[in-house]
Design an enzyme around this catalytic site. Sequence first.
Site, PDB file in Angstrom:
ATOM      1  N   LEU A  39       0.819  -1.207   0.000  1.00  0.00           N
ATOM      2  CA  LEU A  39       0.000   0.000   0.000  1.00  0.00           C
ATOM      3  C   LEU A  39       0.854   1.259   0.000  1.00  0.00           C
ATOM      4  O   LEU A  39       0.481   2.283  -0.564  1.00  0.00           O
ATOM      5  CB  LEU A  39      -0.929   0.021   1.217  1.00  0.00           C
ATOM      6  CG  LEU A  39      -2.096  -0.964   1.213  1.00  0.00           C
ATOM      7  CD1 LEU A  39      -2.840  -0.898   2.538  1.00  0.00           C
ATOM      8  CD2 LEU A  39      -3.046  -0.665   0.067  1.00  0.00           C
ATOM      9  N   GLY A  42       6.820   4.443   4.402  1.00  0.00           N
ATOM     10  CA  GLY A  42       7.215   5.679   5.066  1.00  0.00           C
ATOM     11  C   GLY A  42       8.571   5.517   5.731  1.00  0.00           C
ATOM     12  O   GLY A  42       9.297   4.561   5.477  1.00  0.00           O
ATOM     13  N   PHE A  44       9.318   4.763   8.768  1.00  0.00           N
ATOM     14  CA  PHE A  44       9.479   3.684   9.743  1.00  0.00           C
ATOM     15  C   PHE A  44       9.050   2.324   9.219  1.00  0.00           C
ATOM     16  O   PHE A  44       9.349   1.300   9.830  1.00  0.00           O
ATOM     17  CB  PHE A  44       8.667   3.985  11.013  1.00  0.00           C
ATOM     18  CG  PHE A  44       9.239   5.086  11.840  1.00  0.00           C
ATOM     19  CD1 PHE A  44      10.568   5.470  11.707  1.00  0.00           C
ATOM     20  CD2 PHE A  44       8.433   5.762  12.739  1.00  0.00           C
ATOM     21  CE1 PHE A  44      11.085   6.495  12.473  1.00  0.00           C
ATOM     22  CE2 PHE A  44       8.952   6.794  13.512  1.00  0.00           C
ATOM     23  CZ  PHE A  44      10.286   7.171  13.382  1.00  0.00           C
ATOM     24  N   GLY A  45       8.330   2.283   8.123  1.00  0.00           N
ATOM     25  CA  GLY A  45       7.857   0.969   7.712  1.00  0.00           C
ATOM     26  C   GLY A  45       7.158   0.939   6.376  1.00  0.00           C
ATOM     27  O   GLY A  45       6.995   1.940   5.694  1.00  0.00           O
ATOM     28  N   THR A  47       3.649  -0.697   4.403  1.00  0.00           N
ATOM     29  CA  THR A  47       2.309  -1.205   4.693  1.00  0.00           C
ATOM     30  C   THR A  47       1.816  -2.094   3.559  1.00  0.00           C
ATOM     31  O   THR A  47       2.095  -1.840   2.379  1.00  0.00           O
ATOM     32  CB  THR A  47       1.301  -0.058   4.905  1.00  0.00           C
ATOM     33  OG1 THR A  47       1.337   0.823   3.790  1.00  0.00           O
ATOM     34  CG2 THR A  47       1.615   0.712   6.166  1.00  0.00           C
ATOM     35  N   ASP A 162       0.716  14.510  12.595  1.00  0.00           N
ATOM     36  CA  ASP A 162       0.828  14.329  11.140  1.00  0.00           C
ATOM     37  C   ASP A 162      -0.536  14.409  10.459  1.00  0.00           C
ATOM     38  O   ASP A 162      -0.894  13.577   9.622  1.00  0.00           O
ATOM     39  CB  ASP A 162       1.506  12.997  10.818  1.00  0.00           C
ATOM     40  CG  ASP A 162       2.160  12.988   9.432  1.00  0.00           C
ATOM     41  OD1 ASP A 162       2.330  14.081   8.853  1.00  0.00           O
ATOM     42  OD2 ASP A 162       2.503  11.905   8.945  1.00  0.00           O
TER      43      ASP A 162
END
Length: 485
Positions: A39, A42, A44-45, A47, A162
């Site tokens: 998907l 970012g 940190f990770g 998705t 955010d």
Amino acid sequence: MRQCVNPDCLFLNPDSFQFCQKCGNKLLLRERYAPQSILGQGGFGRTFLAIDEDKPSKPYCVIKQFLPQAQGTDSIEKASQLFAQEAQRLEELGKHPQIPELMAYFTSDNRQYLVQEFVKGETLQTELDKNGVFSEQQIKKLLIEVLQILEFVHSKQVIHRDIKPENLILSSENKLFLVDFGAAKIVKPQQRTATGTIIGSAEYCAPEQSMGKPLFSSDLYSLGVTCLHLLTGVSPFDLYSPMEGEWVWRDFLNGNVVSDELGKILEKLASPIAKHRYQSVKDVMQELNFVDQNVRRSPSQILPPPPQPPVKIPRPSVTVTSQYQKLEKLLATRKWREADEETKRVMLVVAEVKKSDFESEEDWLNLKSLDFKSIDNFPCEDLRSIDWLWATYSNDKFGFSVQKRIYQSLGGTEDFDHNIWNAFANRVGWIKGEVYENFLYHSDVSFYNIKKSPEGRLPHLVVGGYHCPRGLVCSFVSRLEDCEI
């Protein structure tokens, strides 16, 4: 297809495969979650859209994989802590119906994962790209809905940090969801003036937040800037003039009409100077409601009227007579569907609708609604008992008094108005959209989930059922007024 989550592979495999054809990595996480596609990604990770194979309906969910881009042991450790904190925050915040629920948090192959409820819909940025700039009415309704979510978030001492169009999803049911709490911060009293990690999207980030000192009003700044972007379609970087020290968003409206009243609210929200900004959600809501108290909805608007927060309605205790003990037991055990059906049964009995007038008991119970005469003569004491039980066991989310408040807030009176009826039925979840023919049947079990169900949805079968005369609600509200409910 099944997506391999190995960061060095990410190969797509056939649905029937248990292991990646390319790297041999296990394709089912926790023997349950089957990633389907990426998907996004970012800081940190990454998705993934996934399927929960454990549930019979095979629903979609979202898997977030911790994949820090930070360098150095200390930075990775800090990022790991933030990811773990996000899971903790989501477990608490996911109790709000417009924040995705946390379904799981675990470690697999030395990588951290969290699994969240999937919200089917489009981000507001996608809505902007597809449909063009938002109107004033859409922005007002967006503001109210997001402010109500933020009120809950801030009450948990959390700053989202955010807020932006990409993190607001308009669901397929026309309800806004606030997502991505990866940047959120829990505020502790002793930390209010401490400098923390600088985080957030630069275009929407309040000046004090960009210096590592976020405030609750920093979220309000980001919300204001988000609205300016949605009204103009222009990057926030271009909407502010550093030479003039002010927002110049009106120069980019290109014919989009925005009143001075809303403009002043947005500029106060987006004030670069924190002390000149609204200090709380409550402050914004009060001014917005004052300005917008006569606004009416239109079917062409993207956002529906937002649900009002549950209001504690002072009411005297009621002695539950024996005929309502079954209803009380069903409500106490949160069996909402059965309680709705029991409410109809006892109201038919109280209204003296005789079974002998019907061919069978089933036909009697299948009566679409009470008639006007039965409603006008319904005993006040019984109405109070039923309302008290529903309101008490749903924490003031359901009940006749709640429905009456919503109906009257929309301008409803004892005189039937087609538009007000449709707006009310849509608000409480009896119809979908603005058309009464789009009736939502009781077989739609999700509406019996108190977290997901709209406020005022129940009780339903006696005065809100399919083919119920629409004017009956006006008569019913009038009877509630007579009984001071």
